[in-house]
Structure formats: C-alpha cells, structure tokens
Design a protein around this motif. Structure first.
Motif, PDB file in Angstrom:
ATOM      1  N   ASN A   4      67.337  30.193   9.726  1.00 58.83           N
ATOM      2  CA  ASN A   4      66.109  29.762   9.022  1.00 58.83           C
ATOM      3  C   ASN A   4      66.387  28.627   8.060  1.00 58.83           C
ATOM      4  OD1 ASN A   4      67.432  31.732   7.447  1.00 58.83           O
ATOM      5  ND2 ASN A   4      65.723  31.946   6.081  1.00 58.83           N
ATOM      6  N   ILE A   5      67.519  28.136   8.236  1.00 57.33           N
ATOM      7  CA  ILE A   5      67.853  26.864   7.083  1.00 57.33           C
ATOM      8  C   ILE A   5      68.519  25.936   7.883  1.00 57.33           C
ATOM      9  CG2 ILE A   5      69.369  26.456   4.958  1.00 57.33           C
ATOM     10  CD1 ILE A   5      69.664  29.378   4.436  1.00 57.33           C
ATOM     11  N   PRO A   6      67.904  24.418   7.587  1.00 55.93           N
ATOM     12  CA  PRO A   6      68.286  23.434   8.065  1.00 55.93           C
ATOM     13  C   PRO A   6      69.794  23.004   7.505  1.00 55.93           C
ATOM     14  CG  PRO A   6      66.736  22.575   6.290  1.00 55.93           C
ATOM     15  CD  PRO A   6      66.868  24.323   6.380  1.00 55.93           C
ATOM     16  N   LEU A   7      70.734  23.589   8.261  1.00 56.95           N
ATOM     17  CA  LEU A   7      72.273  23.354   7.523  1.00 56.95           C
ATOM     18  C   LEU A   7      72.777  21.944   7.641  1.00 56.95           C
ATOM     19  CD1 LEU A   7      74.229  26.398   9.071  1.00 56.95           C
ATOM     20  CD2 LEU A   7      73.248  25.922   6.962  1.00 56.95           C
ATOM     21  N   ASP A   8      72.311  21.148   8.864  1.00 54.44           N
ATOM     22  CA  ASP A   8      72.541  19.928   8.976  1.00 54.44           C
ATOM     23  C   ASP A   8      72.285  18.906   7.978  1.00 54.44           C
ATOM     24  OD1 ASP A   8      74.337  20.524  11.325  1.00 54.44           O
ATOM     25  OD2 ASP A   8      72.939  19.788  12.737  1.00 54.44           O
ATOM     26  N   LYS A   9      71.040  19.245   7.668  1.00 57.34           N
ATOM     27  CA  LYS A   9      70.347  18.538   6.547  1.00 57.34           C
ATOM     28  C   LYS A   9      70.710  18.617   5.243  1.00 57.34           C
ATOM     29  CE  LYS A   9      65.845  18.312   7.316  1.00 57.34           C
ATOM     30  NZ  LYS A   9      64.433  18.593   7.076  1.00 57.34           N
ATOM     31  N   CYS A  10      71.018  20.034   4.912  1.00 58.37           N
ATOM     32  CA  CYS A  10      71.629  20.412   3.585  1.00 58.37           C
ATOM     33  C   CYS A  10      72.971  19.895   3.446  1.00 58.37           C
ATOM     34  CB  CYS A  10      71.424  21.853   3.594  1.00 58.37           C
ATOM     35  SG  CYS A  10      70.054  22.637   3.227  1.00 58.37           S
ATOM     36  N   SER A  11      73.649  19.740   4.457  1.00 56.46           N
ATOM     37  CA  SER A  11      75.017  19.144   4.214  1.00 56.46           C
ATOM     38  C   SER A  11      75.050  17.820   4.119  1.00 56.46           C
ATOM     39  CB  SER A  11      75.837  19.568   5.627  1.00 56.46           C
ATOM     40  OG  SER A  11      76.027  20.918   5.989  1.00 56.46           O
ATOM     41  N   GLU A  12      74.324  17.025   4.904  1.00 56.54           N
ATOM     42  CA  GLU A  12      74.177  15.527   4.544  1.00 56.54           C
ATOM     43  C   GLU A  12      73.807  15.161   3.113  1.00 56.54           C
ATOM     44  OE1 GLU A  12      75.392  13.162   6.300  1.00 56.54           O
ATOM     45  OE2 GLU A  12      76.300  14.443   7.721  1.00 56.54           O
ATOM     46  N   LYS A  13      73.063  15.906   2.716  1.00 58.29           N
ATOM     47  CA  LYS A  13      72.395  15.818   1.141  1.00 58.29           C
ATOM     48  C   LYS A  13      73.344  16.479   0.201  1.00 58.29           C
ATOM     49  CE  LYS A  13      67.543  15.278   2.659  1.00 58.29           C
ATOM     50  NZ  LYS A  13      67.241  14.149   2.005  1.00 58.29           N
ATOM     51  N   GLY A  14      74.156  17.104   0.554  1.00 52.64           N
ATOM     52  CA  GLY A  14      75.251  17.768  -0.317  1.00 52.64           C
ATOM     53  C   GLY A  14      74.667  18.935  -1.020  1.00 52.64           C
ATOM     54  N   ILE A  15      73.716  19.639  -0.475  1.00 54.00           N
ATOM     55  CA  ILE A  15      73.213  20.907  -0.702  1.00 54.00           C
ATOM     56  C   ILE A  15      74.043  22.189  -0.227  1.00 54.00           C
ATOM     57  CG2 ILE A  15      71.254  22.395  -0.557  1.00 54.00           C
ATOM     58  CD1 ILE A  15      69.597  19.753  -0.222  1.00 54.00           C
ATOM     59  N   VAL A  16      74.559  22.738  -1.127  1.00 56.11           N
ATOM     60  CA  VAL A  16      75.558  23.917  -0.603  1.00 56.11           C
ATOM     61  C   VAL A  16      74.524  25.211  -0.145  1.00 56.11           C
ATOM     62  CG1 VAL A  16      77.500  25.602  -1.148  1.00 56.11           C
ATOM     63  CG2 VAL A  16      77.242  23.174  -2.054  1.00 56.11           C
ATOM     64  N   VAL A  17      75.024  25.638   0.971  1.00 52.41           N
ATOM     65  CA  VAL A  17      74.152  26.885   1.400  1.00 52.41           C
ATOM     66  C   VAL A  17      75.120  28.103   1.686  1.00 52.41           C
ATOM     67  CG1 VAL A  17      72.804  27.788   3.336  1.00 52.41           C
ATOM     68  CG2 VAL A  17      72.775  25.312   2.630  1.00 52.41           C
ATOM     69  N   PHE A  18      74.720  29.244   0.830  1.00 49.69           N
ATOM     70  CA  PHE A  18      75.253  30.556   0.749  1.00 49.69           C
ATOM     71  C   PHE A  18      74.927  31.445   1.510  1.00 49.69           C
ATOM     72  CE2 PHE A  18      76.209  28.323  -3.342  1.00 49.69           C
ATOM     73  CZ  PHE A  18      77.375  28.167  -3.290  1.00 49.69           C
ATOM     74  N   ASN A  19      75.509  32.347   2.248  1.00 52.18           N
ATOM     75  CA  ASN A  19      74.908  33.667   2.640  1.00 52.18           C
ATOM     76  C   ASN A  19      75.715  34.692   2.065  1.00 52.18           C
ATOM     77  OD1 ASN A  19      77.561  33.698   3.977  1.00 52.18           O
ATOM     78  ND2 ASN A  19      76.435  34.218   5.995  1.00 52.18           N
ATOM     79  N   THR A  20      75.249  36.016   2.326  1.00 49.25           N
ATOM     80  CA  THR A  20      75.990  37.315   1.893  1.00 49.25           C
ATOM     81  C   THR A  20      76.444  38.066   3.104  1.00 49.25           C
ATOM     82  OG1 THR A  20      73.870  38.306   1.873  1.00 49.25           O
ATOM     83  CG2 THR A  20      74.277  37.133   0.067  1.00 49.25           C
ATOM     84  N   PRO A  21      77.524  37.774   3.585  1.00 53.62           N
ATOM     85  CA  PRO A  21      78.196  38.606   4.746  1.00 53.62           C
ATOM     86  C   PRO A  21      78.626  39.748   4.257  1.00 53.62           C
ATOM     87  CG  PRO A  21      79.717  36.654   3.954  1.00 53.62           C
ATOM     88  CD  PRO A  21      78.348  36.645   3.236  1.00 53.62           C
ATOM     89  N   GLY A  22      78.197  40.842   4.990  1.00 56.41           N
ATOM     90  CA  GLY A  22      78.881  42.182   4.652  1.00 56.41           C
ATOM     91  C   GLY A  22      77.819  43.218   3.757  1.00 56.41           C
ATOM     92  N   ALA A  23      76.942  42.195   2.939  1.00 53.77           N
ATOM     93  CA  ALA A  23      76.074  42.946   1.905  1.00 53.77           C
ATOM     94  C   ALA A  23      75.144  43.983   2.413  1.00 53.77           C
ATOM     95  CB  ALA A  23      75.368  42.064   1.205  1.00 53.77           C
ATOM     96  N   ASN A  24      74.692  43.591   3.754  1.00 52.19           N
ATOM     97  CA  ASN A  24      73.720  44.430   4.438  1.00 52.19           C
ATOM     98  C   ASN A  24      74.499  45.321   5.750  1.00 52.19           C
ATOM     99  OD1 ASN A  24      74.023  42.659   6.473  1.00 52.19           O
ATOM    100  ND2 ASN A  24      71.811  41.844   6.192  1.00 52.19           N
ATOM    101  N   ALA A  25      75.542  45.230   5.791  1.00 53.23           N
ATOM    102  CA  ALA A  25      76.410  45.728   6.817  1.00 53.23           C
ATOM    103  C   ALA A  25      76.340  47.230   7.019  1.00 53.23           C
ATOM    104  CB  ALA A  25      77.888  45.555   6.725  1.00 53.23           C
ATOM    105  N   ASN A  26      76.284  47.998   6.055  1.00 52.77           N
ATOM    106  CA  ASN A  26      75.837  49.513   6.178  1.00 52.77           C
ATOM    107  C   ASN A  26      74.742  49.713   6.636  1.00 52.77           C
ATOM    108  OD1 ASN A  26      76.993  52.252   5.784  1.00 52.77           O
ATOM    109  ND2 ASN A  26      75.183  52.436   4.831  1.00 52.77           N
ATOM    110  N   ALA A  27      73.539  49.157   6.095  1.00 58.26           N
ATOM    111  CA  ALA A  27      72.157  49.153   6.807  1.00 58.26           C
ATOM    112  C   ALA A  27      72.200  48.936   8.180  1.00 58.26           C
ATOM    113  CB  ALA A  27      71.014  48.493   6.162  1.00 58.26           C
ATOM    114  N   VAL A  28      72.572  47.779   8.514  1.00 59.44           N
ATOM    115  CA  VAL A  28      72.805  47.514  10.153  1.00 59.44           C
ATOM    116  C   VAL A  28      73.536  48.450  10.776  1.00 59.44           C
ATOM    117  CG1 VAL A  28      73.022  45.455  11.663  1.00 59.44           C
ATOM    118  CG2 VAL A  28      72.291  44.999   9.436  1.00 59.44           C
ATOM    119  N   LYS A  29      74.375  48.950  10.352  1.00 57.89           N
ATOM    120  CA  LYS A  29      75.451  49.898  11.133  1.00 57.89           C
ATOM    121  C   LYS A  29      74.483  51.130  11.145  1.00 57.89           C
ATOM    122  CE  LYS A  29      77.028  53.041   9.009  1.00 57.89           C
ATOM    123  NZ  LYS A  29      77.916  53.709   8.006  1.00 57.89           N
TER     124      LYS A  29
END
Length: 372
Positions: free
Chosen positions: A63-88
C-alpha cells in the motif's frame, strides 16, 4: 517538534513512544516529518516535501509507493515479526477449518429451526460434515520467515509432519521440519499448504492451474499472506474438479465469495489487540530513532545503518549506491557508518562543523541530506 501524521488508527501502545514534548500526532497535516499507517493506500497520495519517513505497522508494504519514496529519499519501515503470532494462530485455525468442515457445520446449524427438534436434526445431519484430522498429515510451509516458522512449529506440535521451502533463507538446523529445494518437491508430498510469502513479481499468481496440477489430489490450501498469490479463477476450477478439497483465504474478493469449498475470512490475520500493539510499538520506535538519531532498522527501501551516540553534529545522506564513493566530505568525520542495499545507500557521520551538508547536497546521486 516533529509532526507525525497517522493515516490509520494507531494503537496507543505505539504512540506513547512519541512524547508530546517532542512530537505532534495529527490525523491531518500538510507538512509531516513522519507518517504512521496500517492499511491506508498511499499510491495516489501526493508525498509532502517535508516527509522524511513512513512507518508501516505491519509487514506488507504493497500500500506504499516504494519507488516514489526511494527516489525522494523517504525511508519506509515495516514491522516484520510483530504480528507473526496472530497470523500463525489464524493459519492453525484455517488448517482445522479446512479439514473438519467446522465452518460449514456452524453455518448449517444457524439455519436449524428452533422448534424442539434441533438435537434430532443434528444427529441426523452431522454426517455431512465429517472431515479428517490433521495429526500425521504433511503440511507444506511456503516461506520460512517469522510467520512461516511459527506456523511450522505450532503445526508440528499438533502432530503434523512439516516440509518447508524458502529460496531466500539458508537451510535451517531445525528438527521440526524438512526443508526442500523446490516447490515441486513440496507440492508432490503435502496434504496441506500454508502460504507465507510476500506478493512480488515472482510470487504473484504462484498458485495456478500449472502449480495445482503438481499437488496431491485433495490438497487443502491456507492463504493468510496475500490475495495476489492465488489465481482465483484457477483455484475455483480446482475446487470444482475436486483437485483441491478446500481453500481458506484471509482475503475475500467478489470472485470467490459464495463458492462451496472456499472459506473466506475478513482479513483477520493481524487483527488482535496484541498484534496491533506490537506493530504500533515497533513502527513508532523505528520512526523515532530515525527522526532523532538517523538510525535505520527494518527499512524496506534503504539499508539498515546505525551509529552510536551523536558526537557533535550528525549528517545523514540518503543516496544512490554509486554516490557512496563521492562523499569526500566524510573523510574528516569523527565516526561514520555507511551501507548500500540494492540501488540505494545511506551514509551517516558525525562532524564538528556541519557546513559540509550544503556541499553534499550538490553531489550527483545524493537524494537528501539532513543534519541532526
């Protein structure tokens, strides 16, 4: 004072890491320094020139335009593993629903007439909902990241035999699963499949007529990862032919709703208070660290880069990878950290005099420079 725009409701467990003394949390803002969001679609959004970073409270960043963010120098973070137990937990639920016809049985019960004959009707009708146990069956786990490995361990604890596949990870030393080198090897052996991979050019539509043909007859498929992994027309045809016994998806779409043999869940994978708090906490802390110290952890478009406590003035330069060798101004730095990931790099250094920042902005390939 940093301005942080929230595009979705973010748990207070995360926002508490952004104290009012240094942060203004807003649901409307034309010039935010940071953005926190969950599922809000940013692709049609005009990115403010003030924006430094985006924190996604979740793993997927479709849902985030990564290419556009990268070209503009906008750092995009995510949260790997934070919702892992719920999905499991939802995957395990999906395994059981796909086997024991629990969903179908409950739906049938809701239609019984309350006239004193329910018990008799249940005894007469329950035979329609007989299904096999999962114990002793083979589960193929496609993707052995945080969610995949938790799923593998939980299913193994329930008595299943686990076969795993992940081309991006070295083989694990893990007695609970057998890791194979190809999807074909996994497809041919498994009674159940759990999809735990991101949606990208390689995985989009990976479950289709051709791949289903390689699977065991009567296979059951659980998709709590991304809707795009499965070709809906092909899975419907496989359900109708009996090749696939059941498909459980956390992503309802018009094409599969109401199809017998397909169980649709309203995107509940990460919908637990614990998961929302974990994701919000992680996203907020990562955003805070970047805004205040320049540290990058769990970015999806720039390399992880950390420097110790700030000594003097900290200069942070986001750049194309080829620009790394052109940053001559870093030669006099007190301390420095620099990394490259894919086409982009990040260099952080502490200096006594930050006047070099203006010179850095003129270097070819440098996207943004800021001083902390």
């Amino acid at each position: 004072m940093f301005k942080v725009l929230t595009l979705n409701k973010i748990s207070k467990a995360g926002l508490q890491h952004l104290p009012a003394s240094n942060y203004e949390i807003l649901d409307k803002c034309d010039s935010p320094d940071g953005i926190l969001l969950r599922s809000f679609a940013m692709h049609d959004m005009e990115l403010p020139t003030s924006l430094l970073a985006v924190g996604r409270a979740g793993a997927g960043v479709n849902n985030i335009p990564l290419d556009k963010c990268s070209e503009k120098g906008i750092v995009v973070f995510n949260t790997p593993g934070a919702n892992a137990n719920a999905v499991k937990e939802l995957v395990i639920c999906g395994l059981l629903m796909s086997s024991r016809k629990i969903y179908e049985g409950i739906t049938w019960c809701q239609g019984l007439t309350q006239d004193g004959t329910v018990a008799k009707a249940v005894e007469a009708g329950k035979g329609e909902f007989v299904g096999p146990e999962i114990m002793g069956k083979k589960l193929g786990v496609i993707g052995l990241g945080a969610i995949g490995i938790l799923t593998a361990h939980a299913a193994h604890a329930l008595g299943m035999e686990i076969i795993g596949y992940d081309p991006f990870l070295d083989k694990r030393s893990d007695s609970t699963l057998k890791q194979v080198d190809s999807l074909d090897a996994l497809y041919s052996e498994c009674d159940y499949l759990s999809l735990n991979v991101p949606s990208n050019a390689e995985t989009k539509g990976m479950i289709n007529t051709a791949s289903i043909a390689k699977m065991k007859d009567g296979v059951r498929i659980i998709n709590a990862a991304r809707a795009e992994l499965v070709n809906n027309s092909d899975i419907k045809a496989a359900i109708e032919s009996g090749k696939v016994s059941c498909y459980v998806t956390d992503f309802p779409v018009d094409e599969v709703l109401g199809t017998k043999g397909i169980i649709t869940i309203p995107h509940l994978g990460a919908s637990s208070p614990e998961s929302e708090e974990n994701c919000a906490h992680m996203a907020a802390v990562q955003l805070k660290e970047y805004l205040e110290t320049g540290s990058i952890v769990n970015s999806v478009n720039f390399p992880n880069t950390q420097l110790g406590a700030i000594s003097g003035k900290r200069v942070c330069a986001l750049h194309k990878k080829d620009a790394a060798d052109k940053l001559d101004a870093t030669a006099g730095a007190k301390s420095i950290a620099s990394n490259v990931r894919g086409e982009y790099g990040y260099t952080v250094f502490d200096v006594a005099d930050d006047s070099i920042a203006d010179a850095l902005k003129k270097v070819d390939g440098v996207l943004t420079v800021r001083v902390i």
